[in-house]
Design a protein around this motif. Structure first.
Motif, PDB file in Angstrom:
ATOM      1  N   ASN A 114       0.861  -1.187   0.000  1.00 40.10           N
ATOM      2  CA  ASN A 114       0.000   0.000   0.000  1.00 40.10           C
ATOM      3  C   ASN A 114       0.892   1.230   0.000  1.00 40.10           C
ATOM      4  OD1 ASN A 114       0.786   0.430   2.775  1.00 40.10           O
ATOM      5  ND2 ASN A 114      -0.716  -1.143   3.340  1.00 40.10           N
ATOM      6  N   THR A 115       0.289   2.404  -0.103  1.00 42.50           N
ATOM      7  CA  THR A 115       1.084   3.625  -0.256  1.00 42.50           C
ATOM      8  C   THR A 115       1.953   3.914   0.972  1.00 42.50           C
ATOM      9  OG1 THR A 115      -0.837   4.904   0.469  1.00 42.50           O
ATOM     10  CG2 THR A 115      -0.466   4.704  -1.902  1.00 42.50           C
ATOM     11  N   SER A 116       1.441   3.651   2.164  1.00 40.80           N
ATOM     12  CA  SER A 116       2.225   3.954   3.362  1.00 40.80           C
ATOM     13  C   SER A 116       3.448   3.041   3.460  1.00 40.80           C
ATOM     14  CB  SER A 116       1.359   3.807   4.624  1.00 40.80           C
ATOM     15  OG  SER A 116       0.919   2.476   4.791  1.00 40.80           O
ATOM     16  N   GLU A 117       3.291   1.764   3.102  1.00 40.96           N
ATOM     17  CA  GLU A 117       4.437   0.853   3.145  1.00 40.96           C
ATOM     18  C   GLU A 117       5.426   1.177   2.033  1.00 40.96           C
ATOM     19  OE1 GLU A 117       3.820  -3.363   4.095  1.00 40.96           O
ATOM     20  OE2 GLU A 117       1.709  -2.870   4.406  1.00 40.96           O
ATOM     21  N   ALA A 118       4.921   1.623   0.883  1.00 39.53           N
ATOM     22  CA  ALA A 118       5.806   2.015  -0.212  1.00 39.53           C
ATOM     23  C   ALA A 118       6.649   3.225   0.196  1.00 39.53           C
ATOM     24  CB  ALA A 118       4.995   2.325  -1.463  1.00 39.53           C
ATOM     25  N   LEU A 119       6.012   4.204   0.848  1.00 36.47           N
ATOM     26  CA  LEU A 119       6.751   5.385   1.305  1.00 36.47           C
ATOM     27  C   LEU A 119       7.761   5.017   2.389  1.00 36.47           C
ATOM     28  CD1 LEU A 119       3.946   8.099   1.383  1.00 36.47           C
ATOM     29  CD2 LEU A 119       6.037   8.136  -0.013  1.00 36.47           C
ATOM     30  N   GLU A 120       7.395   4.083   3.262  1.00 33.03           N
ATOM     31  CA  GLU A 120       8.326   3.616   4.295  1.00 33.03           C
ATOM     32  C   GLU A 120       9.574   3.038   3.661  1.00 33.03           C
ATOM     33  OE1 GLU A 120       8.313   0.417   8.014  1.00 33.03           O
ATOM     34  OE2 GLU A 120       7.306  -0.080   6.133  1.00 33.03           O
ATOM     35  N   ALA A 121       9.392   2.212   2.633  1.00 29.61           N
ATOM     36  CA  ALA A 121      10.529   1.596   1.959  1.00 29.61           C
ATOM     37  C   ALA A 121      11.383   2.643   1.257  1.00 29.61           C
ATOM     38  CB  ALA A 121      10.041   0.554   0.956  1.00 29.61           C
ATOM     39  N   PHE A 122      10.738   3.568   0.550  1.00 33.43           N
ATOM     40  CA  PHE A 122      11.497   4.559  -0.201  1.00 33.43           C
ATOM     41  C   PHE A 122      12.156   5.588   0.701  1.00 33.43           C
ATOM     42  CE2 PHE A 122       9.879   2.840  -4.066  1.00 33.43           C
ATOM     43  CZ  PHE A 122      10.817   3.222  -5.017  1.00 33.43           C
ATOM     44  N   ASP A 123      11.620   5.796   1.871  1.00 35.50           N
ATOM     45  CA  ASP A 123      12.285   6.679   2.822  1.00 35.50           C
ATOM     46  C   ASP A 123      13.656   6.126   3.173  1.00 35.50           C
ATOM     47  OD1 ASP A 123      12.254   8.982   4.655  1.00 35.50           O
ATOM     48  OD2 ASP A 123      12.277   7.451   6.216  1.00 35.50           O
ATOM     49  N   TYR A 124      13.728   4.807   3.367  1.00 33.76           N
ATOM     50  CA  TYR A 124      15.023   4.191   3.650  1.00 33.76           C
ATOM     51  C   TYR A 124      15.901   4.155   2.399  1.00 33.76           C
ATOM     52  CZ  TYR A 124      18.745   1.222   5.111  1.00 33.76           C
ATOM     53  OH  TYR A 124      20.013   0.762   5.392  1.00 33.76           O
ATOM     54  N   ILE A 125      15.320   3.795   1.272  1.00 30.96           N
ATOM     55  CA  ILE A 125      16.089   3.687   0.027  1.00 30.96           C
ATOM     56  C   ILE A 125      16.767   5.009  -0.302  1.00 30.96           C
ATOM     57  CG2 ILE A 125      15.870   3.432  -2.480  1.00 30.96           C
ATOM     58  CD1 ILE A 125      13.644   1.374  -1.905  1.00 30.96           C
ATOM     59  N   THR A 126      16.027   6.103  -0.229  1.00 29.95           N
ATOM     60  CA  THR A 126      16.594   7.396  -0.597  1.00 29.95           C
ATOM     61  C   THR A 126      17.569   7.919   0.451  1.00 29.95           C
ATOM     62  OG1 THR A 126      14.646   8.493   0.341  1.00 29.95           O
ATOM     63  CG2 THR A 126      14.644   8.070  -2.028  1.00 29.95           C
ATOM     64  N   SER A 127      17.433   7.448   1.686  1.00 28.00           N
ATOM     65  CA  SER A 127      18.362   7.874   2.741  1.00 28.00           C
ATOM     66  C   SER A 127      19.697   7.160   2.634  1.00 28.00           C
ATOM     67  CB  SER A 127      17.759   7.611   4.128  1.00 28.00           C
ATOM     68  OG  SER A 127      16.588   8.369   4.319  1.00 28.00           O
ATOM     69  N   ASN A 128      19.695   5.969   2.062  1.00 27.98           N
ATOM     70  CA  ASN A 128      20.916   5.169   2.026  1.00 27.98           C
ATOM     71  C   ASN A 128      21.472   4.938   0.628  1.00 27.98           C
ATOM     72  OD1 ASN A 128      21.339   3.977   4.972  1.00 27.98           O
ATOM     73  ND2 ASN A 128      19.150   4.046   4.550  1.00 27.98           N
ATOM     74  N   GLY A 129      20.680   5.214  -0.401  1.00 26.45           N
ATOM     75  CA  GLY A 129      21.160   5.017  -1.757  1.00 26.45           C
ATOM     76  C   GLY A 129      22.014   6.184  -2.225  1.00 26.45           C
ATOM     77  N   ASN A 130      22.589   6.024  -3.411  1.00 29.51           N
ATOM     78  CA  ASN A 130      23.466   7.046  -3.973  1.00 29.51           C
ATOM     79  C   ASN A 130      22.654   8.003  -4.847  1.00 29.51           C
ATOM     80  OD1 ASN A 130      25.641   8.514  -4.848  1.00 29.51           O
ATOM     81  ND2 ASN A 130      26.548   6.878  -6.076  1.00 29.51           N
ATOM     82  N   PHE A 131      21.975   8.957  -4.196  1.00 31.45           N
ATOM     83  CA  PHE A 131      21.119   9.912  -4.890  1.00 31.45           C
ATOM     84  C   PHE A 131      21.548  11.333  -4.551  1.00 31.45           C
ATOM     85  CE2 PHE A 131      18.372   6.217  -4.123  1.00 31.45           C
ATOM     86  CZ  PHE A 131      17.886   5.967  -5.405  1.00 31.45           C
ATOM     87  N   SER A 132      21.386  12.229  -5.510  1.00 30.60           N
ATOM     88  CA  SER A 132      21.568  13.648  -5.214  1.00 30.60           C
ATOM     89  C   SER A 132      20.366  14.120  -4.413  1.00 30.60           C
ATOM     90  CB  SER A 132      21.680  14.444  -6.515  1.00 30.60           C
ATOM     91  OG  SER A 132      20.426  14.452  -7.191  1.00 30.60           O
ATOM     92  N   PHE A 133      20.439  15.339  -3.894  1.00 35.95           N
ATOM     93  CA  PHE A 133      19.329  15.861  -3.093  1.00 35.95           C
ATOM     94  C   PHE A 133      18.038  15.913  -3.906  1.00 35.95           C
ATOM     95  CE2 PHE A 133      16.694  19.458  -1.707  1.00 35.95           C
ATOM     96  CZ  PHE A 133      16.439  19.075  -0.398  1.00 35.95           C
ATOM     97  N   THR A 134      18.141  16.416  -5.145  1.00 32.28           N
ATOM     98  CA  THR A 134      16.959  16.517  -5.999  1.00 32.28           C
ATOM     99  C   THR A 134      16.398  15.134  -6.308  1.00 32.28           C
ATOM    100  OG1 THR A 134      17.828  18.522  -7.006  1.00 32.28           O
ATOM    101  CG2 THR A 134      16.077  17.370  -8.205  1.00 32.28           C
ATOM    102  N   GLU A 135      17.287  14.185  -6.582  1.00 36.28           N
ATOM    103  CA  GLU A 135      16.851  12.822  -6.873  1.00 36.28           C
ATOM    104  C   GLU A 135      16.143  12.196  -5.674  1.00 36.28           C
ATOM    105  OE1 GLU A 135      20.351  11.601 -10.105  1.00 36.28           O
ATOM    106  OE2 GLU A 135      20.550  11.087  -7.967  1.00 36.28           O
TER     107      GLU A 135
END
Length: 334
Positions: free
Chosen positions: A211-232
């Protein structure tokens, strides 16, 4: 026996202290979206890097030495008592020291279950490795490679690709043996390693993005630990979570999953049944199948889906044993 050693260090230290006082084309955009979705299939948690503490003992007076000696003896007794009464301690298997690679570099997505599978092997056998986090959009970190997927493992200059093949090759290197003639135990191990790749991983994504809340939970971690620029990070967190919510629905259809949680629980129970009363599939020590299951489940363990899995199935005790025996990460600074 890492847990006992940690406890001993803690108690002894207290004793001593007391004694001493970008724009792109449509085609490129689609390609980037595809790679991003591949990279973002799973959220992940990893262990902390190794930390070492060195105790420096200044000169003690005679009375201080006596107090320290008595305290140390008491500390050792306390460790033995605590270990025997309240904790399960598992000894790790040792790789051949002369066979341990000198330079290991893992090219990965932090959120990739197959990368986590390789890391579980490296962590368990205490093989030091460096990590290069690959940006899933540009993939500039692996432009030098003809193989464009992760994990890629460089072992003393030799490139190894594909998680299962990487682990097979490392096993040969570290233990100086080839699995030409499989014993019954190794045949069972192979069967369950294939089950991980062909079944278990396919039930994870529909659960992570249920669901959307679990998807956001996962992406919150992914974007915090992955190799992304701030905008990305901002774009990927919300656009990626929304996209993967719909992708997960397609994956449910592809793999004939009607109830994602039921499928996850069934997989966990299937694995628990395979243990047949053993601490690990490998018996008293984990084998490659144990490490494979543990590795791909690490990305979801502390997400909502992983917590539900542990709460509603019998896999929790095995998973805790695996956490204890695998221990801290062998990752070192690049």
């Amino acid at each position: 026996m890492r847990r006992a050693s940690t406890l001993a260090s803690s108690v002894l230290s207290r004793t001593l202290a007391t004694a001493h006082g970008g724009a792109v084309s449509d085609a490129t955009s689609l390609s980037i979206q595809h790679r991003l979705l591949q990279a973002a299939l799973y959220g992940s948690r990893t262990g902390n890097a190794h930390s070492q503490q060195r105790w420096f003992s200044p000169l003690f007076s005679s009375s201080s030495v006596k107090r320290a000696s008595v305290g140390a003896a008491g500390a050792l007794i306390a460790v033995v008592t605590a270990t025997s009464l309240g904790q399960e301690v598992y000894a790790k298997e040792s790789a051949l020291p002369e066979a341990v690679p000198k330079d290991v570099i893992l090219y990965q997505y932090e959120a990739c279950p197959f990368c986590n599978k390789v890391k579980a092997f490296l962590d368990y056998y205490d093989i030091p490795y460096k990590v290069v986090e690959v940006n899933p959009i540009s993939r500039k970190e692996i432009k030098w490679s003809d193989y464009k997927k992760v994990p890629i493992l460089m072992v003393d200059g030799e490139q190894l690709n594909d998680s299962s093949a990487i682990i097979d090759k490392l096993s040969e290197k570290v233990f100086s043996k080839k699995k030409a003639d499989l014993t019954s135990e190794e045949d069972e191990e192979t069967k369950w390693r294939q089950w991980v790749d062909n079944h278990l991983v396919h039930v994870l994504s529909p659960n992570i993005y249920r669901n959307t809340s679990e998807a956001l939970e996962a992406f919150d971690y992914i974007t915090s630990n992955g190799n992304f620029s701030f905008t990305e990070k901002i774009t990927v967190k919300y656009a990626g979570a929304a996209a993967m919510y719909f992708v997960s629905k397609n994956l449910k259809k592809k793999y004939n999953i009607t109830d994602e949680r039921a499928a996850l629980y069934e997989a966990a129970e299937t694995w628990a049944d395979s243990l047949n009363g053993r601490e690990f599939l490998g018996g008293s020590n984990p084998n490659l199948a144990d490490l494979a299951v543990f590795g791909v489940l690490r990305p979801i363990r502390y997400l909502r889906s992983g917590k539900d899995m542990v709460e509603h199935t019998r896999i929790g005790e095995w998973y805790t044993r695996m956490e204890n025996v695998v221990g801290n990460s062998s990752r070192i600074k690049a």
